[in-house]
Design a protein around this motif. Structure first.
Motif, PDB file in Angstrom:
ATOM      1  N   UNK A  35       0.846  -1.194   0.000  1.00  0.00           N
ATOM      2  CA  UNK A  35       0.000   0.000   0.000  1.00  0.00           C
ATOM      3  C   UNK A  35       0.883   1.247   0.000  1.00  0.00           C
ATOM      4  N   UNK A  36       1.915   1.251   0.824  1.00  0.00           N
ATOM      5  CA  UNK A  36       2.835   2.377   0.886  1.00  0.00           C
ATOM      6  C   UNK A  36       3.509   2.595  -0.476  1.00  0.00           C
ATOM      7  N   UNK A  37       3.947   1.510  -1.085  1.00  0.00           N
ATOM      8  CA  UNK A  37       4.661   1.626  -2.362  1.00  0.00           C
ATOM      9  C   UNK A  37       3.768   2.190  -3.466  1.00  0.00           C
ATOM     10  N   UNK A  38       2.520   1.707  -3.536  1.00  0.00           N
ATOM     11  CA  UNK A  38       1.673   2.079  -4.667  1.00  0.00           C
ATOM     12  C   UNK A  38       0.718   3.237  -4.387  1.00  0.00           C
ATOM     13  N   UNK A  39       0.380   3.467  -3.104  1.00  0.00           N
ATOM     14  CA  UNK A  39      -0.586   4.523  -2.797  1.00  0.00           C
ATOM     15  C   UNK A  39      -0.038   5.612  -1.882  1.00  0.00           C
ATOM     16  N   UNK A  40       1.150   5.377  -1.318  1.00  0.00           N
ATOM     17  CA  UNK A  40       1.783   6.400  -0.505  1.00  0.00           C
ATOM     18  C   UNK A  40       1.651   6.169   0.994  1.00  0.00           C
TER      19      UNK A  40
END
Length: 181
Positions: A35-40
């Motif tokens: 989630x962090x990688x793709x949505x921040x």
């Protein structure tokens, strides 16, 4: 797989194209990493809060118990390891360990390192910290007393070693893992 390096202190290993996770519930950390990688980071933190879980940043070493290498085949070193376990590695004098193994100090140090993968100091510290973790979880004894009980005369030195091995201070560890209300 001789080319693989294992880092047992990390929950998540992220090498850009391959992400691995260890532990039964590590899928949560893995999902949050994606989630962090793709949505921040903002969406990841909101997701973690919604799921009522800590955001990534935890380390596996918070949870890992010391499991010494015992299947090395060096019986003299194994006898010393058992003695250290029985005594909690308190009052350790290198010359006494070498004598217990029936070796000269330099030979003992070399063989101990080869057999266990760590120095005698590192090994004893891990044994002591393991006992301290148990005491922090199961008692309300002051940290200074626990330091003394596991063989540290200086609570500051104990805190430094504990934090270096576990990744949390003794107080943080107690808050997170205490079984005593």
């Amino acid at each position: 797989f001789p080319g693989v390096q294992l880092d047992v202190d990390q929950l998540i290993i992220d090498t850009d194209d391959i992400i691995t996770a260890g532990g039964v519930m590590a899928w949560i950390d893995l999902g949050l990493r994606l989630v962090d990688r793709y949505l921040g980071a903002t969406v990841m933190i909101d997701t973690a809060q919604m799921l009522l879980v800590d955001p990534p940043g935890r380390q596996q070493r918070y949870y890992s118990a010391f499991a010494p290498r015992l299947a090395h085949g060096d019986q003299a070193v194994l006898a010393v390891q058992h003695w250290l376990q029985e005594t909690g590695a308190r009052q350790v004098v290198l010359a006494d360990l070498a004598q217990r193994a029936g070796m000269e100090v330099r030979t003992f140090l070399r063989r101990f390192q080869k057999a266990t993968g760590m120095t005698t100091t590192e090994y004893c510290q891990r044994l002591r910290v393991g006992r301290a973790r148990e005491m922090l979880q199961a008692s309300q004894l002051p940290i200074e007393r626990i330091a003394w009980e596991v063989g540290y005369g200086d609570p500051g030195a104990f805190r430094k070693v504990f934090t270096g091995i576990v990744g949390l201070t003794p107080s943080e560890y107690r808050r997170r893992f205490s079984a005593v209300s």
